[in-house]
Design a protein around this motif. Structure first.
Motif, PDB file in Angstrom:
ATOM      1  N   GLY A   1       7.306  13.306  -0.183  1.00 36.02           N
ATOM      2  CA  GLY A   1       5.946  13.777   0.086  1.00 36.02           C
ATOM      3  C   GLY A   1       4.965  12.620   0.247  1.00 36.02           C
ATOM      4  O   GLY A   1       4.104  12.643   1.134  1.00 36.02           O
ATOM      5  N   HIS A   2       5.090  11.613  -0.596  1.00 35.54           N
ATOM      6  CA  HIS A   2       4.226  10.435  -0.524  1.00 35.54           C
ATOM      7  C   HIS A   2       4.398   9.720   0.813  1.00 35.54           C
ATOM      8  O   HIS A   2       3.413   9.340   1.465  1.00 35.54           O
ATOM      9  CB  HIS A   2       4.555   9.489  -1.693  1.00 35.54           C
ATOM     10  N   LEU A   3       5.644   9.513   1.232  1.00 30.76           N
ATOM     11  CA  LEU A   3       5.913   8.830   2.490  1.00 30.76           C
ATOM     12  C   LEU A   3       5.372   9.628   3.680  1.00 30.76           C
ATOM     13  O   LEU A   3       4.745   9.075   4.584  1.00 30.76           O
ATOM     14  CB  LEU A   3       7.415   8.585   2.653  1.00 30.76           C
ATOM     15  N   GLU A   4       5.620  10.931   3.681  1.00 24.76           N
ATOM     16  CA  GLU A   4       5.139  11.772   4.775  1.00 24.76           C
ATOM     17  C   GLU A   4       3.615  11.754   4.835  1.00 24.76           C
ATOM     18  O   GLU A   4       3.036  11.669   5.924  1.00 24.76           O
ATOM     19  CB  GLU A   4       5.676  13.186   4.633  1.00 24.76           C
ATOM     20  N   LYS A   5       2.961  11.791   3.687  1.00 24.87           N
ATOM     21  CA  LYS A   5       1.497  11.744   3.647  1.00 24.87           C
ATOM     22  C   LYS A   5       0.983  10.411   4.189  1.00 24.87           C
ATOM     23  O   LYS A   5      -0.086  10.352   4.800  1.00 24.87           O
ATOM     24  CB  LYS A   5       1.009  11.951   2.212  1.00 24.87           C
ATOM     25  N   ALA A   6       1.756   9.332   4.007  1.00 16.63           N
ATOM     26  CA  ALA A   6       1.386   8.009   4.513  1.00 16.63           C
ATOM     27  C   ALA A   6       1.751   7.837   5.985  1.00 16.63           C
ATOM     28  O   ALA A   6       1.531   6.768   6.559  1.00 16.63           O
ATOM     29  CB  ALA A   6       2.070   6.930   3.676  1.00 16.63           C
TER      30      ALA A   6
ATOM     31  N   ASP B   1       0.798  -1.229   0.000  1.00 14.95           N
ATOM     32  CA  ASP B   1       0.000   0.000   0.000  1.00 14.95           C
ATOM     33  C   ASP B   1       0.829   1.277   0.000  1.00 14.95           C
ATOM     34  O   ASP B   1       0.468   2.251  -0.648  1.00 14.95           O
ATOM     35  CB  ASP B   1      -0.956   0.013   1.191  1.00 14.95           C
ATOM     36  N   VAL B   2       1.933   1.297   0.743  1.00 11.51           N
ATOM     37  CA  VAL B   2       2.758   2.513   0.808  1.00 11.51           C
ATOM     38  C   VAL B   2       3.804   2.527  -0.305  1.00 11.51           C
ATOM     39  O   VAL B   2       3.970   3.527  -1.005  1.00 11.51           O
ATOM     40  CB  VAL B   2       3.450   2.647   2.193  1.00 11.51           C
ATOM     41  N   MET B   3       4.496   1.395  -0.483  1.00 12.57           N
ATOM     42  CA  MET B   3       5.595   1.346  -1.455  1.00 12.57           C
ATOM     43  C   MET B   3       5.155   0.941  -2.858  1.00 12.57           C
ATOM     44  O   MET B   3       5.925   1.055  -3.806  1.00 12.57           O
ATOM     45  CB  MET B   3       6.694   0.422  -0.946  1.00 12.57           C
TER      46      MET B   3
END
Length: 143
Positions: free
Chosen positions: A101-106, A28-30
Motif C-alpha cells: 500500500g505504501h509503495l502504491e501510494k508513492a 523518501d519512499v524506502m
C-alpha cells in the motif's frame, strides 16, 4: 584447509546514473537514512544497525569503474555494473500488505506479488535506475 567464518552481509551495491533520484527513492519512499553522499559519485544508505551494520551503496558506475589515482588515500579497486541489478530487503510477513500500500501510494508500480512454493511472499518493483527491488518474508530462505 577450513574456510574461516563469515559474520554476514555488510554492504550491497547498486548502480544508478541519477543519484538525486536514487536519494529521493531510497530515503523518501524506502525510509533509509542517506548517511553519506559524494556528489556525482555515490550515496550510502543505512539499512540496519543491529545486530551489526548493514548498508546499501549506490554508485555511479561511470565514475567507480575508473581506477583510483596512484596517490589515492583509499585505493578502492574499480567496480561497476551495467543493466539492472537486484536487491532484496527482509520484511516481516505481516507487514508486506502495508508495504504494498505504501509503495502504491508513492506511485511505485508493483511488478510481481506472489507466494513461493514454501508459502513465503515476495513483492517486486523497480527503483528509479531500473534495478529490481524485492521485499520478502525472510522465510523464503528457511531451510
Amino acid at each position: 584447509m577450513a574456510t574461516p567464518p563469515l559474520l554476514g552481509t555488510l554492504e550491497s551495491a547498486l548502480y544508478a546514473d541519477d543519484l538525486d533520484a536514487a536519494i529521493g527513492f531510497w530515503q523518501d519512499v524506502m525510509g533509509l537514512d542517506c548517511f553519506q553522499h559524494n556528489e556525482g559519485r555515490h550515496a550510502f544508505f543505512r539499512v540496519s544497525n543491529a545486530p551489526r551494520p548493514q548498508v546499501l551503496l549506490v554508485f555511479r558506475a561511470a565514475v567507480t569503474q575508473q581506477p583510483p589515482a596512484a596517490d589515492a588515500r583509499l585505493p578502492v579497486p574499480p567496480h561497476g555494473a551495467t543493466g539492472p541489478g537486484h536487491f532484496c530487503l527482509a520484511v516481516a510477513p505481516d507487514r508486506l500488505d502495508e508495504w504494498r500500500g505504501h509503495l502504491e501510494k508513492a506511485g511505485v508500480t508493483i511488478e510481481a506479488d506472489f507466494l513461493w512454493p514454501n508459502g513465503a511472499r515476495s513483492i517486486y518493483f523497480r527503483d528509479p535506475a531500473g534495478n529490481s527491488i524485492e521485499l520478502a518474508d525472510p522465510s523464503i530462505w528457511a531451510g
